[in-house]
Design a protein around this motif. Structure first.
Motif, PDB file in Angstrom:
ATOM      1  N   ARG A  57     -25.559  10.352-154.664  1.00 12.37           N
ATOM      2  CA  ARG A  57     -25.395  11.781-155.376  1.00 12.37           C
ATOM      3  C   ARG A  57     -25.996  11.605-156.784  1.00 12.37           C
ATOM      4  O   ARG A  57     -26.534  12.741-157.277  1.00 12.37           O
ATOM      5  CB  ARG A  57     -23.849  11.819-155.330  1.00 12.37           C
ATOM      6  CG  ARG A  57     -23.287  12.371-154.026  1.00 12.37           C
ATOM      7  CD  ARG A  57     -21.713  12.417-154.008  1.00 12.37           C
ATOM      8  NE  ARG A  57     -21.454  13.631-154.685  1.00 12.37           N
ATOM      9  CZ  ARG A  57     -21.347  14.764-154.301  1.00 12.37           C
ATOM     10  NH1 ARG A  57     -21.814  15.139-153.037  1.00 12.37           N
ATOM     11  NH2 ARG A  57     -20.931  15.874-155.091  1.00 12.37           N
ATOM     12  N   ALA A  58     -25.923  10.535-157.580  1.00  8.83           N
ATOM     13  CA  ALA A  58     -26.361  10.534-158.662  1.00  8.83           C
ATOM     14  C   ALA A  58     -28.025  10.839-158.861  1.00  8.83           C
ATOM     15  O   ALA A  58     -28.226  11.735-159.556  1.00  8.83           O
ATOM     16  CB  ALA A  58     -26.127   9.229-159.389  1.00  8.83           C
ATOM     17  N   ARG A  59     -28.582  10.205-157.771  1.00  8.43           N
ATOM     18  CA  ARG A  59     -30.067  10.380-157.729  1.00  8.43           C
ATOM     19  C   ARG A  59     -30.379  11.945-157.274  1.00  8.43           C
ATOM     20  O   ARG A  59     -31.140  12.731-157.943  1.00  8.43           O
ATOM     21  CB  ARG A  59     -30.735   9.625-156.876  1.00  8.43           C
ATOM     22  CG  ARG A  59     -31.901  10.390-155.989  1.00  8.43           C
ATOM     23  CD  ARG A  59     -33.140   9.428-155.810  1.00  8.43           C
ATOM     24  NE  ARG A  59     -34.401  10.238-155.919  1.00  8.43           N
ATOM     25  CZ  ARG A  59     -35.376   9.503-155.527  1.00  8.43           C
ATOM     26  NH1 ARG A  59     -35.568   8.716-155.209  1.00  8.43           N
ATOM     27  NH2 ARG A  59     -36.354  10.527-155.291  1.00  8.43           N
ATOM     28  N   SER A  60     -29.454  12.392-156.468  1.00  3.57           N
ATOM     29  CA  SER A  60     -29.664  13.925-155.837  1.00  3.57           C
ATOM     30  C   SER A  60     -29.456  14.928-157.025  1.00  3.57           C
ATOM     31  O   SER A  60     -30.114  15.967-156.994  1.00  3.57           O
ATOM     32  CB  SER A  60     -28.913  13.894-154.600  1.00  3.57           C
ATOM     33  OG  SER A  60     -29.080  13.146-153.571  1.00  3.57           O
ATOM     34  N   TRP A  61     -28.396  14.561-157.871  1.00  2.61           N
ATOM     35  CA  TRP A  61     -28.212  15.428-158.839  1.00  2.61           C
ATOM     36  C   TRP A  61     -29.268  15.666-159.911  1.00  2.61           C
ATOM     37  O   TRP A  61     -29.620  16.521-160.515  1.00  2.61           O
ATOM     38  CB  TRP A  61     -26.706  15.180-159.435  1.00  2.61           C
ATOM     39  CG  TRP A  61     -25.517  15.647-158.635  1.00  2.61           C
ATOM     40  CD1 TRP A  61     -24.619  15.066-158.147  1.00  2.61           C
ATOM     41  CD2 TRP A  61     -25.391  17.131-158.474  1.00  2.61           C
ATOM     42  NE1 TRP A  61     -23.780  15.726-157.506  1.00  2.61           N
ATOM     43  CE2 TRP A  61     -24.221  17.095-157.673  1.00  2.61           C
ATOM     44  CE3 TRP A  61     -25.746  18.350-158.686  1.00  2.61           C
ATOM     45  CZ2 TRP A  61     -23.533  18.148-156.888  1.00  2.61           C
ATOM     46  CZ3 TRP A  61     -25.565  19.412-158.185  1.00  2.61           C
ATOM     47  CH2 TRP A  61     -24.247  19.344-157.259  1.00  2.61           C
ATOM     48  N   VAL A  62     -29.835  14.504-160.320  1.00  3.34           N
ATOM     49  CA  VAL A  62     -30.836  14.407-161.168  1.00  3.34           C
ATOM     50  C   VAL A  62     -32.323  15.110-160.294  1.00  3.34           C
ATOM     51  O   VAL A  62     -32.784  15.922-161.336  1.00  3.34           O
ATOM     52  CB  VAL A  62     -31.375  12.898-161.532  1.00  3.34           C
ATOM     53  CG1 VAL A  62     -32.864  12.906-162.281  1.00  3.34           C
ATOM     54  CG2 VAL A  62     -30.273  12.329-162.218  1.00  3.34           C
ATOM     55  N   ARG A  76     -31.940  17.615-158.343  1.00  7.30           N
ATOM     56  CA  ARG A  76     -31.728  19.000-158.435  1.00  7.30           C
ATOM     57  C   ARG A  76     -31.778  19.353-159.644  1.00  7.30           C
ATOM     58  O   ARG A  76     -32.215  20.783-159.929  1.00  7.30           O
ATOM     59  CB  ARG A  76     -30.170  19.028-157.829  1.00  7.30           C
ATOM     60  CG  ARG A  76     -29.645  20.586-158.062  1.00  7.30           C
ATOM     61  CD  ARG A  76     -28.315  20.500-157.631  1.00  7.30           C
ATOM     62  NE  ARG A  76     -27.711  21.885-158.017  1.00  7.30           N
ATOM     63  CZ  ARG A  76     -27.815  23.051-157.023  1.00  7.30           C
ATOM     64  NH1 ARG A  76     -28.134  22.534-155.984  1.00  7.30           N
ATOM     65  NH2 ARG A  76     -27.291  24.029-157.285  1.00  7.30           N
ATOM     66  N   ALA A  77     -31.307  18.722-160.731  1.00  8.58           N
ATOM     67  CA  ALA A  77     -31.507  19.153-162.089  1.00  8.58           C
ATOM     68  C   ALA A  77     -33.084  19.616-162.444  1.00  8.58           C
ATOM     69  O   ALA A  77     -33.494  20.505-163.228  1.00  8.58           O
ATOM     70  CB  ALA A  77     -30.945  18.387-163.032  1.00  8.58           C
ATOM     71  N   ASP A 100     -47.875  28.011-163.482  1.00  7.42           N
ATOM     72  CA  ASP A 100     -46.465  28.108-162.927  1.00  7.42           C
ATOM     73  C   ASP A 100     -45.856  26.918-163.671  1.00  7.42           C
ATOM     74  O   ASP A 100     -45.980  25.596-163.168  1.00  7.42           O
ATOM     75  CB  ASP A 100     -46.202  28.010-161.402  1.00  7.42           C
ATOM     76  CG  ASP A 100     -44.815  28.258-161.030  1.00  7.42           C
ATOM     77  OD1 ASP A 100     -43.800  28.230-161.772  1.00  7.42           O
ATOM     78  OD2 ASP A 100     -44.847  28.674-159.904  1.00  7.42           O
ATOM     79  N   PRO A 101     -44.748  27.014-164.554  1.00  9.49           N
ATOM     80  CA  PRO A 101     -43.962  25.937-164.937  1.00  9.49           C
ATOM     81  C   PRO A 101     -43.511  25.106-164.110  1.00  9.49           C
ATOM     82  O   PRO A 101     -43.317  23.775-164.481  1.00  9.49           O
ATOM     83  CB  PRO A 101     -42.833  26.654-165.850  1.00  9.49           C
ATOM     84  CG  PRO A 101     -43.494  28.183-166.233  1.00  9.49           C
ATOM     85  CD  PRO A 101     -44.161  28.467-164.971  1.00  9.49           C
ATOM     86  N   ALA A 102     -42.930  25.545-162.890  1.00 13.47           N
ATOM     87  CA  ALA A 102     -42.391  24.859-162.156  1.00 13.47           C
ATOM     88  C   ALA A 102     -43.478  23.585-161.224  1.00 13.47           C
ATOM     89  O   ALA A 102     -42.871  22.733-160.937  1.00 13.47           O
ATOM     90  CB  ALA A 102     -41.929  25.523-160.714  1.00 13.47           C
ATOM     91  N   SER A 103     -44.862  24.128-161.384  1.00 11.74           N
ATOM     92  CA  SER A 103     -45.730  22.975-161.069  1.00 11.74           C
ATOM     93  C   SER A 103     -45.448  21.621-161.982  1.00 11.74           C
ATOM     94  O   SER A 103     -45.753  20.613-161.421  1.00 11.74           O
ATOM     95  CB  SER A 103     -47.011  23.586-161.003  1.00 11.74           C
ATOM     96  OG  SER A 103     -47.094  24.749-160.088  1.00 11.74           O
ATOM     97  N   TRP A 104     -45.526  21.995-163.348  1.00 14.83           N
ATOM     98  CA  TRP A 104     -45.342  20.641-164.092  1.00 14.83           C
ATOM     99  C   TRP A 104     -43.990  20.137-164.262  1.00 14.83           C
ATOM    100  O   TRP A 104     -44.079  19.051-164.665  1.00 14.83           O
ATOM    101  CB  TRP A 104     -45.684  21.221-165.581  1.00 14.83           C
ATOM    102  CG  TRP A 104     -46.964  21.894-165.554  1.00 14.83           C
ATOM    103  CD1 TRP A 104     -47.457  23.329-165.411  1.00 14.83           C
ATOM    104  CD2 TRP A 104     -48.513  21.299-164.967  1.00 14.83           C
ATOM    105  NE1 TRP A 104     -48.671  23.378-165.262  1.00 14.83           N
ATOM    106  CE2 TRP A 104     -49.363  22.450-165.173  1.00 14.83           C
ATOM    107  CE3 TRP A 104     -48.647  20.070-164.875  1.00 14.83           C
ATOM    108  CZ2 TRP A 104     -50.849  22.035-164.841  1.00 14.83           C
ATOM    109  CZ3 TRP A 104     -50.119  19.711-164.624  1.00 14.83           C
ATOM    110  CH2 TRP A 104     -51.057  20.841-164.683  1.00 14.83           C
ATOM    111  N   ARG A 105     -43.106  20.695-164.079  1.00 15.60           N
ATOM    112  CA  ARG A 105     -41.542  20.221-163.734  1.00 15.60           C
ATOM    113  C   ARG A 105     -41.587  19.241-162.369  1.00 15.60           C
ATOM    114  O   ARG A 105     -41.062  18.296-162.396  1.00 15.60           O
ATOM    115  CB  ARG A 105     -40.603  21.313-163.282  1.00 15.60           C
ATOM    116  CG  ARG A 105     -40.194  21.987-164.635  1.00 15.60           C
ATOM    117  CD  ARG A 105     -39.337  23.400-164.273  1.00 15.60           C
ATOM    118  NE  ARG A 105     -38.099  22.963-163.865  1.00 15.60           N
ATOM    119  CZ  ARG A 105     -36.830  22.592-164.675  1.00 15.60           C
ATOM    120  NH1 ARG A 105     -36.985  22.924-165.726  1.00 15.60           N
ATOM    121  NH2 ARG A 105     -35.834  22.261-163.998  1.00 15.60           N
TER     122      ARG A 105
END
Length: 381
Positions: free
Chosen positions: A144-149, A151-152, A98-103
Motif C-alpha cells: 500500500r505504501a508503494r501503491s500510494w506513492v 498513485r501520487a 504533456d507534463p504527464a509524460s515527464w511525470r
C-alpha cells in the motif's frame, strides 16, 4: 477507464502484484533509458523516430502500474494524459509537451529504486519460511505504501487537472457555440418559412381588401376572412417555434412536469421515476428536458422497443438521469448528431454523458450534471 476494485487486496494478491512489478523492473529500465536517449537525439531525425515508439511504451507501462495500484488500494488511479490530436507527428509533439509524460519519467526513477525495493521485499518475505509471519502482517502495508506513492506520481496533479479542465471547457465551448449558431439558423429558417411567409400573405390580403373595399365589398370581405385565417395559422406556427426554444410546460410545471408530458406523448410505454423536489436553474432544466426528449425520440424512431424508462434524481448538488429502453440496441455516441448534440449541450454545464447499447439491447443513456436548486418551491409530476 480504470477498473474499480470492490475492496483492497489481501496478502496473496498484493504479493502477486509485487511479483509482477519485479518482473517489470527490467522493461521499466529499458524504456526509461530509451526515452532519455531519444530525447537527447531529437536534434536528428533518429531521435524523433525513437520517441514515436518510446513514449507510447512508457505510457503502457505506467498504465499497467496504475491498474496494479488500483488493485492494491481499492481505489481507481486515473490517467492524467491530455487527448492526442490526429497524425503521428502532432501526437508526438502533444506527448512531448504533456507534463504527464515527464511525470512518468519521474515515476520510473521511483519504480527503479524505492518502489523496486518494496516490491522485492514483499516477494522475498513470502518465499522464506522464517519470514512468513512478517509477510502475513507486513505485505499489505508495504505494498500500500508503494501503491500510494505510485498513485501520487501517476495520477493527475493540480496542473494537469487544470489543463484538462481548460481543454474540456475549450472543446465544449466550441461545440456549444456551433450548436447555438445552428439553433439560431433553425429558428430563423422556421420563422422565414412559416410565420413570416404567412404574415406577408396577410399584409398582401389586407392591401388588396383595402383597394376593393369601395368597388367590391364582398371580395374585400372574403380577403379579410382569408387574412384572419392566415393570421391564426401564423400565430400557431409562431407558438410552435417559441415552444421549441423553451416549452411552456417546462416554465409552468418544472422539469418533472415537462418530462411527464413527454412520456404521455410517447407511443411506447414510459416508466417514470422522477425525484427532483425543487426547481433547478432554468438553463439546466432546459438542457435536461431536451436531452430526455432526444433520447425518447430515438427510442420511438430506431429502437423498436416495447418499454422505456426515465429516471431523474437530484440530491441537492448533483442531478443524475437515465433514459433507457428494451429495444434492439446499437446506439453509438460517436455517430449521428442526436446523442453527440446532447453530450455537447450537457458539457456546457459540466455534465458527463455515457451510453451503453450492446447489440440486442438494452440501450441506457445516463448523465450527471452538478447543479443546486434555484428555489425552495416543490414541483412534482
Amino acid at each position: 477507464m480504470q477498473p474499480v476494485p470492490t475492496r483492497p487486496a489481501g496478502p496473496l494478491k498484493v504479493t502477486g502484484v509485487a511479483l509482477a512489478q519485479v518482473l517489470l523492473f527490467v522493461p521499466v529500465i529499458l524504456v526509461f533509458v530509451l526515452i532519455v536517449v531519444s530525447s537527447v537525439l531529437t536534434v536528428v531525425w533518429v531521435g524523433m523516430l525513437l520517441l514515436l515508439g518510446a513514449l507510447p511504451l512508457g505510457r503502457l507501462i505506467a498504465d499497467a502500474h496504475r491498474r496494479m495500484a488500483a488493485a492494491v488500494t481499492g481505489e481507481p488511479v486515473p490517467a492524467p494524459y491530455l487527448p492526442l490530436p490526429p497524425g503521428p507527428l502532432r501526437a508526438l509533439r502533444a506527448r512531448a509537451l504533456d507534463p504527464a509524460s515527464w511525470r512518468d519519467l519521474l515515476w520510473m526513477l521511483w519504480a527503479m529504486t524505492g518502489g523496486f525495493v518494496l516490491s522485492l521485499l514483499v516477494f522475498l518475505l513470502m518465499i522464506a519460511v522464517v519470514t512468513l509471519p512478517l509477510w502475513r502482517y507486513g505485505a499489505v502495508p508495504l505494498m500500500r505504501a508503494r501503491s500510494w506513492v505510485d498513485r501520487a506520481i501517476l495520477s493527475p496533479g493540480r496542473t494537469e487537472a487544470l489543463e484538462r479542465r481548460v481543454h474540456d471547457l475549450t472543446a465544449s465551448r466550441a461545440v456549444v457555440v456551433d450548436h447555438s449558431a445552428a439553433e439560431l439558423r433553425r429558428i430563423e429558417r422556421d420563422l422565414h418559412d412559416g410565420p413570416q411567409a404567412r404574415l406577408a400573405a396577410v399584409s398582401l390580403s389586407l392591401g388588396l381588401a383595402d383597394d376593393l373595399f369601395e368597388t367590391d365589398p364582398a371580395a374585400a370581405r372574403r380577403l379579410l376572412n382569408e387574412a384572419r385565417g392566415t393570421s391564426s395559422t401564423a400565430l400557431g406556427e409562431l407558438r410552435d417555434v417559441v415552444r421549441g426554444i423553451h416549452p411552456p410546460v417546462l416554465a409552468d410545471r418544472g422539469l418533472t412536469g415537462a418530462v411527464s408530458a413527454l412520456a404521455l406523448d410517447m407511443a411506447v410505454p414510459v416508466e417514470l421515476a422522477l425525484e427532483v423536489p425543487e426547481r433547478l436553474p432554468a438553463p439546466v432544466e432546459s438542457a435536461v428536458y431536451f436531452a430526455v426528449a432526444e433520447c425518447l425520440a430515438n427510442t420511438a424512431k430506431h429502437a423498436g422497443a416495447a418499454q422505456s424508462w426515465v429516471t431523474l434524481h437530484h440530491d441537492g448538488a448533483l442531478l443524475r438521469a437515465e433514459v433507457g429502453d428494451d429495444g434492439r440496441g446499437g446506439a453509438d455516441l460517436r455517430s449521428g448528431s442526436g446523442l453527440p448534440g446532447v453530450a455537447a449541450r450537457l458539457a456546457a454545464f459540466d455534465g458527463i454523458l455515457s451510453v451503453s447499447s450492446p447489440t440486442g439491447g438494452p440501450t441506457v443513456v445516463t448523465w450527471e450534471i452538478p447543479c443546486a436548486s434555484s428555489s425552495p418551491k416543490t414541483t412534482r409530476s
